[in-house]
Design an enzyme around this catalytic site. Structure first.
Site, PDB file in Angstrom:
ATOM      1  N   TYR A  70      18.437  61.595  25.173  1.00  0.00           N
ATOM      2  CA  TYR A  70      19.729  60.909  25.292  1.00  0.00           C
ATOM      3  C   TYR A  70      20.413  60.708  23.943  1.00  0.00           C
ATOM      4  O   TYR A  70      21.511  60.153  23.879  1.00  0.00           O
ATOM      5  CB  TYR A  70      19.540  59.539  25.955  1.00  0.00           C
ATOM      6  CG  TYR A  70      18.987  59.614  27.348  1.00  0.00           C
ATOM      7  CD1 TYR A  70      19.757  60.116  28.391  1.00  0.00           C
ATOM      8  CD2 TYR A  70      17.694  59.189  27.636  1.00  0.00           C
ATOM      9  CE1 TYR A  70      19.253  60.190  29.676  1.00  0.00           C
ATOM     10  CE2 TYR A  70      17.181  59.252  28.917  1.00  0.00           C
ATOM     11  CZ  TYR A  70      17.967  59.758  29.928  1.00  0.00           C
ATOM     12  OH  TYR A  70      17.466  59.829  31.198  1.00  0.00           O
ATOM     13  N   HIS A  92      26.954  58.346  26.449  1.00  0.00           N
ATOM     14  CA  HIS A  92      26.523  56.998  26.822  1.00  0.00           C
ATOM     15  C   HIS A  92      25.831  56.276  25.665  1.00  0.00           C
ATOM     16  O   HIS A  92      25.618  55.071  25.739  1.00  0.00           O
ATOM     17  CB  HIS A  92      25.580  57.085  28.022  1.00  0.00           C
ATOM     18  CG  HIS A  92      25.858  56.105  29.117  1.00  0.00           C
ATOM     19  ND1 HIS A  92      27.015  55.364  29.225  1.00  0.00           N
ATOM     20  CD2 HIS A  92      25.093  55.739  30.186  1.00  0.00           C
ATOM     21  CE1 HIS A  92      26.956  54.602  30.304  1.00  0.00           C
ATOM     22  NE2 HIS A  92      25.795  54.803  30.902  1.00  0.00           N
ATOM     23  N   TYR A 149      16.812  51.025  29.015  1.00  0.00           N
ATOM     24  CA  TYR A 149      17.785  51.881  29.676  1.00  0.00           C
ATOM     25  C   TYR A 149      19.030  51.051  29.955  1.00  0.00           C
ATOM     26  O   TYR A 149      18.982  49.835  30.105  1.00  0.00           O
ATOM     27  CB  TYR A 149      17.246  52.576  30.935  1.00  0.00           C
ATOM     28  CG  TYR A 149      16.242  53.651  30.587  1.00  0.00           C
ATOM     29  CD1 TYR A 149      16.663  54.911  30.189  1.00  0.00           C
ATOM     30  CD2 TYR A 149      14.887  53.377  30.600  1.00  0.00           C
ATOM     31  CE1 TYR A 149      15.752  55.889  29.826  1.00  0.00           C
ATOM     32  CE2 TYR A 149      13.964  54.348  30.238  1.00  0.00           C
ATOM     33  CZ  TYR A 149      14.403  55.597  29.849  1.00  0.00           C
ATOM     34  OH  TYR A 149      13.497  56.554  29.484  1.00  0.00           O
ATOM     35  N   ASN A 160      21.176  50.336  32.342  1.00  0.00           N
ATOM     36  CA  ASN A 160      21.434  49.433  33.466  1.00  0.00           C
ATOM     37  C   ASN A 160      20.679  48.108  33.391  1.00  0.00           C
ATOM     38  O   ASN A 160      20.957  47.202  34.170  1.00  0.00           O
ATOM     39  CB  ASN A 160      21.109  50.128  34.787  1.00  0.00           C
ATOM     40  CG  ASN A 160      21.993  51.332  35.023  1.00  0.00           C
ATOM     41  OD1 ASN A 160      22.890  51.643  34.235  1.00  0.00           O
ATOM     42  ND2 ASN A 160      21.751  52.032  36.109  1.00  0.00           N
ATOM     43  N   ASN A 178      27.728  49.768  33.717  1.00  0.00           N
ATOM     44  CA  ASN A 178      26.510  49.112  34.193  1.00  0.00           C
ATOM     45  C   ASN A 178      25.761  48.334  33.116  1.00  0.00           C
ATOM     46  O   ASN A 178      25.121  47.325  33.410  1.00  0.00           O
ATOM     47  CB  ASN A 178      25.583  50.121  34.865  1.00  0.00           C
ATOM     48  CG  ASN A 178      26.134  50.576  36.196  1.00  0.00           C
ATOM     49  OD1 ASN A 178      26.804  49.819  36.891  1.00  0.00           O
ATOM     50  ND2 ASN A 178      25.874  51.814  36.558  1.00  0.00           N
TER      51      ASN A 178
END
EC number: 3.1.1.29
Length: 189
Positions: free
Chosen positions: A14, A19, A64, A66, A112
């Protein structure tokens, strides 16, 4: 102490994704001010240091996206801080790539990570630095889009935005957030 939180997802896969704009900003602050973000505490990578004489804590939640609020709530509880002591840096689909928008409070706007923070902090009243990543082209899934890296044509814009976000955080250590917001929101691309 001021807490600067960058939202993102942990792990190599990632690393340079849209994001992870918040993580990119924390890395920029870390490099610029010599504050290693390597301690594993509060389900986050953290680093304590000083920016222009002000004690700061840099935080990259490792839960993460969320679940980011869980980690942030642990940080505030441990240091006996309130949401007014923090700023969170994160990606925003509704801003053009490379643009910044600072806000003193607000809703999750469909993000989120921010939704989790609001839930775990019990308030929408915390400072934000939004880094524009633009929306995907019609027909492309948002989750696929935000988990992909920036194309070469956008990399200079995102690096400039991340650098400006770092500058905004440095200014916040010596000025009111309202003054920081007025300055950075007035910059034209």
């Amino acid at each position: 102490m001021k807490v600067i939180i960058g939202l993102g997802n942990p792990g190599k896969k990632y690393e340079d994704t849209r994001h992870n704009a918040g993580f990119m900003a924390i890395d920029k602050i870390s490099d610029k001010w010599g504050i290693p973000v390597t301690q594993n505490k509060f389900r986050a990578l953290v680093g304590e240091g000083r920016i222009e004489g002000e004690k700061v804590l840099l935080v990259k939640p490792q839960t993460y996206m969320n679940l980011s609020g869980e980690s942030v709530a642990e940080v505030l509880k441990f240091y006996k801080l309130i949401p007014d002591d923090l700023v969170v840096i994160y990606d925003d689909l509704d801003l053009p790539t490379g643009h910044l928008r600072l806000r003193e409070k607000g809703s999750a706007g469909g993000h989120n990570g921010i939704k989790s923070m609001i839930q775990h902090l019990g308030t929408q009243e915390f400072k934000r630095i939004k880094v524009g990543i633009s929306r995907p082209e019609p027909g492309r899934s948002v989750s696929d889009y935000v988990l992909n890296t920036f194309p070469v044509a956008e990399r200079a814009d995102i690096q400039e935005a991340v650098s400006l976000a770092a500058d905004a955080c440095a200014m916040w250590t010596r000025e009111s957030f309202l003054k920081v917001m007025n300055h950075f929101n007035s910059l034209k691309k």
